[in-house]
Design a protein around this motif. Structure first.
Motif, mmCIF file in Angstrom:
data_model
loop_
_atom_site.group_PDB
_atom_site.id
_atom_site.type_symbol
_atom_site.label_atom_id
_atom_site.label_comp_id
_atom_site.label_asym_id
_atom_site.label_seq_id
_atom_site.Cartn_x
_atom_site.Cartn_y
_atom_site.Cartn_z
ATOM 1 N N GLY A 130 -14.257 -38.012 -34.136
ATOM 2 C CA GLY A 130 -14.498 -39.294 -34.807
ATOM 3 C C GLY A 130 -13.256 -39.789 -35.527
ATOM 4 O O GLY A 130 -12.444 -39.000 -36.011
ATOM 5 N N LEU A 131 -13.090 -41.089 -35.577
ATOM 6 C CA LEU A 131 -11.926 -41.671 -36.249
ATOM 7 C C LEU A 131 -12.284 -42.283 -37.598
ATOM 8 O O LEU A 131 -11.425 -42.428 -38.467
ATOM 9 C CB LEU A 131 -11.289 -42.746 -35.361
ATOM 10 C CG LEU A 131 -10.769 -42.279 -33.996
ATOM 11 C CD1 LEU A 131 -10.109 -43.440 -33.254
ATOM 12 C CD2 LEU A 131 -9.794 -41.114 -34.143
ATOM 13 N N SER A 132 -13.544 -42.673 -37.776
ATOM 14 C CA SER A 132 -13.941 -43.337 -39.026
ATOM 15 C C SER A 132 -14.035 -42.322 -40.151
ATOM 16 O O SER A 132 -14.149 -41.123 -39.930
ATOM 17 C CB SER A 132 -15.307 -44.009 -38.864
ATOM 18 O OG SER A 132 -15.402 -44.684 -37.644
ATOM 19 N N PRO B 27 -16.454 -42.291 -43.668
ATOM 20 C CA PRO B 27 -17.009 -41.102 -43.036
ATOM 21 C C PRO B 27 -17.288 -41.350 -41.560
ATOM 22 O O PRO B 27 -17.451 -42.491 -41.134
ATOM 23 C CB PRO B 27 -18.299 -40.860 -43.821
ATOM 24 C CG PRO B 27 -18.710 -42.212 -44.280
ATOM 25 C CD PRO B 27 -17.437 -42.964 -44.536
ATOM 26 N N SER B 28 -17.351 -40.248 -40.821
ATOM 27 C CA SER B 28 -17.494 -40.325 -39.371
ATOM 28 C C SER B 28 -18.908 -39.925 -38.946
ATOM 29 O O SER B 28 -19.412 -38.874 -39.337
ATOM 30 C CB SER B 28 -16.466 -39.375 -38.754
ATOM 31 O OG SER B 28 -16.871 -38.930 -37.485
ATOM 32 N N SER C 20 -19.646 -39.090 -35.980
ATOM 33 C CA SER C 20 -19.483 -37.938 -35.079
ATOM 34 C C SER C 20 -19.450 -36.643 -35.890
ATOM 35 O O SER C 20 -20.046 -35.635 -35.508
ATOM 36 C CB SER C 20 -18.203 -38.073 -34.264
ATOM 37 O OG SER C 20 -18.206 -39.280 -33.536
ATOM 38 N N ILE D 69 -18.127 -42.432 -28.364
ATOM 39 C CA ILE D 69 -17.986 -43.060 -27.048
ATOM 40 C C ILE D 69 -17.111 -44.297 -27.203
ATOM 41 O O ILE D 69 -17.410 -45.184 -28.002
ATOM 42 C CB ILE D 69 -19.365 -43.443 -26.464
ATOM 43 C CG1 ILE D 69 -20.214 -42.188 -26.254
ATOM 44 C CG2 ILE D 69 -19.191 -44.217 -25.149
ATOM 45 C CD1 ILE D 69 -19.624 -41.145 -25.317
ATOM 46 N N PHE D 70 -15.992 -44.301 -26.481
ATOM 47 C CA PHE D 70 -15.088 -45.449 -26.461
ATOM 48 C C PHE D 70 -15.043 -45.970 -25.023
ATOM 49 O O PHE D 70 -14.700 -45.216 -24.103
ATOM 50 C CB PHE D 70 -13.670 -45.059 -26.894
ATOM 51 C CG PHE D 70 -13.503 -44.825 -28.385
ATOM 52 C CD1 PHE D 70 -14.499 -45.131 -29.294
ATOM 53 C CD2 PHE D 70 -12.316 -44.303 -28.876
ATOM 54 C CE1 PHE D 70 -14.339 -44.912 -30.664
ATOM 55 C CE2 PHE D 70 -12.142 -44.085 -30.239
ATOM 56 C CZ PHE D 70 -13.155 -44.389 -31.135
ATOM 57 N N THR D 71 -15.364 -47.237 -24.859
ATOM 58 C CA THR D 71 -15.318 -47.861 -23.519
ATOM 59 C C THR D 71 -16.049 -46.988 -22.493
ATOM 60 O O THR D 71 -15.515 -46.635 -21.446
ATOM 61 C CB THR D 71 -13.864 -48.133 -23.078
ATOM 62 O OG1 THR D 71 -13.091 -48.500 -24.226
ATOM 63 C CG2 THR D 71 -13.808 -49.287 -22.096
ATOM 64 N N SER D 72 -17.245 -46.595 -22.888
ATOM 65 C CA SER D 72 -18.213 -45.881 -22.048
ATOM 66 C C SER D 72 -17.837 -44.452 -21.656
ATOM 67 O O SER D 72 -18.396 -43.903 -20.707
ATOM 68 C CB SER D 72 -18.570 -46.692 -20.788
ATOM 69 O OG SER D 72 -17.598 -46.520 -19.795
ATOM 70 N N THR E 4 -21.482 -39.965 -30.257
ATOM 71 C CA THR E 4 -22.038 -41.081 -31.020
ATOM 72 C C THR E 4 -21.564 -42.376 -30.390
ATOM 73 O O THR E 4 -20.492 -42.426 -29.772
ATOM 74 C CB THR E 4 -21.587 -41.048 -32.495
ATOM 75 O OG1 THR E 4 -20.148 -41.164 -32.534
ATOM 76 C CG2 THR E 4 -22.017 -39.764 -33.185
ATOM 77 N N GLY E 5 -22.366 -43.406 -30.544
ATOM 78 C CA GLY E 5 -21.987 -44.698 -29.980
ATOM 79 C C GLY E 5 -22.722 -45.827 -30.672
ATOM 80 O O GLY E 5 -23.679 -45.599 -31.418
ATOM 81 N N THR F 263 -24.257 -48.246 -29.007
ATOM 82 C CA THR F 263 -25.425 -48.682 -28.253
ATOM 83 C C THR F 263 -26.087 -47.523 -27.507
ATOM 84 O O THR F 263 -25.382 -46.721 -26.859
ATOM 85 C CB THR F 263 -25.042 -49.777 -27.224
ATOM 86 O OG1 THR F 263 -26.152 -49.972 -26.329
ATOM 87 C CG2 THR F 263 -23.811 -49.399 -26.413
ATOM 88 N N HIS G 211 -25.374 -46.411 -23.728
ATOM 89 C CA HIS G 211 -24.317 -45.538 -23.224
ATOM 90 C C HIS G 211 -24.629 -44.054 -23.425
ATOM 91 O O HIS G 211 -23.726 -43.213 -23.379
ATOM 92 C CB HIS G 211 -22.985 -45.907 -23.877
ATOM 93 C CG HIS G 211 -22.376 -47.127 -23.249
ATOM 94 N ND1 HIS G 211 -21.274 -47.788 -23.734
ATOM 95 C CD2 HIS G 211 -22.752 -47.809 -22.131
ATOM 96 C CE1 HIS G 211 -20.980 -48.823 -22.964
ATOM 97 N NE2 HIS G 211 -21.873 -48.852 -21.993
ATOM 98 N N PHE H 136 -26.958 -37.493 -27.905
ATOM 99 C CA PHE H 136 -26.289 -38.765 -28.151
ATOM 100 C C PHE H 136 -26.984 -39.440 -29.328
ATOM 101 O O PHE H 136 -28.218 -39.570 -29.337
ATOM 102 C CB PHE H 136 -26.388 -39.661 -26.910
ATOM 103 C CG PHE H 136 -25.715 -40.996 -27.071
ATOM 104 C CD1 PHE H 136 -24.379 -41.166 -26.740
ATOM 105 C CD2 PHE H 136 -26.421 -42.087 -27.566
ATOM 106 C CE1 PHE H 136 -23.758 -42.397 -26.892
ATOM 107 C CE2 PHE H 136 -25.797 -43.324 -27.729
ATOM 108 C CZ PHE H 136 -24.462 -43.477 -27.390
#
Ligand SMILES: Cc1cc2nc3c(=O)[nH]c(=O)nc-3n(C[C@H](O)[C@H](O)[C@H](O)COP(=O)(O)O)c2cc1C
Length: 211
Positions: A12-14, A16-17, A19, A87-90, A118-119, A121, A124, A149
């Motif tokens: 995860g990049l955020s 808090p994350s 993920s 999930i980035f770009t599916s 994590t995503g 939507t 995905h 997921f």
């Protein structure tokens, strides 16, 4: 009392994350199951955002920093592994894949692995099955059947009986605990052909000088 070691890798990049949150929940569920079986568990958690620069440097130079080397050693010698990517770009994130690319191809062979993602939507949710599962299958890891997921909408509505996230986390944790409890993994074999000396040392006086 038997003991086991589990590594957790989250991309995860955020802050808090979400993920990281999912990874912690998956680890808690796994540890609770193992403790029911009187198995003591140590958990090492690694957030890849903390070592993102070192991951990139390793890709560019071919060598890990001492800190990254310790992460790789801890992950590849664990009795079980929990991995969670946003999930980035599916698909799984680039940072996640970059870290996996640094692992020796045989180093996760036979490793019990629990996958999470994590995503934004729920549409995905199958990204785990069409992208991450083949990756770990290629590495000969033993991936548990339940991959978890969590979409944005899953968080905050967990008390809702229609929300299946807590049950999916429990089931996945139980599946990983079962594999970890019988794990007989030994540390990854040392590759006799692996380069243990840096190129600079090998070249010695032949090192090209900058002009
Ligand atoms: C560049 C980018 C691409 C994304 N692509 C998707 C996507 O294809 N499908 C999806 O469900 N969520 C997508 N998301 C949302 C993230 O997966 C979601 O916010 C994730 O939970 C963030 O994880 P973190 O809180 O651990 O950083 C994307 C986010 C970013 C920044």
């Amino acid at each position: 009392m038997a003991s086991r070691r589990i590594s957790v890798v989250t991309a995860g990049l955020s802050q808090p994350s979400s993920s990281r949150l999912l990874a912690d929940r998956l680890a808690d569920a796994t540890v609770a199951r193992l403790r029911l079986d009187q198995i003591d568990v140590a958990v090492d958690v690694f957030e890849l955002r903390d070592i993102a620069t070192e991951v990139t440097n390793n890709l560019l130079t071919g060598f890990p920093s001492p800190a990254l080397g310790r992460v790789i050693d801890t992950v590849t010698t664990a009795d079980g592994l929990i991995v969670v990517s946003p999930i980035f770009t599916s698909s799984y994130s680039g940072l996640f894949k970059s870290f996996v690319d640094l692992l020796e191809p045989q180093s996760l062979s036979g490793m019990p692995v629990l996958m999470g993602a994590t995503g934004g939507t729920p549409r995905h949710s199958l990204a785990l099955e069409y992208s991450m599962r083949p990756l770990f299958t290629y590495l000969h890891a033993i991936v548990v059947p339940t991959a978890v997921f969590a979409a944005t909408a899953d968080w905050g509505t967990e008390a809702d009986v229609a929300n299946t996230l807590p049950a999916r986390i429990e089931r996945a944790g139980a599946e990983l605990a079962e594999l970890v409890s019988v794990s007989t993994r030994s540390p990854s074999p040392v590759d006799p052909l692996a380069l243990t000396t840096s190129f600079t040392d090998l070249l010695g006086e032949h090192t090209p000088r900058s002009k």
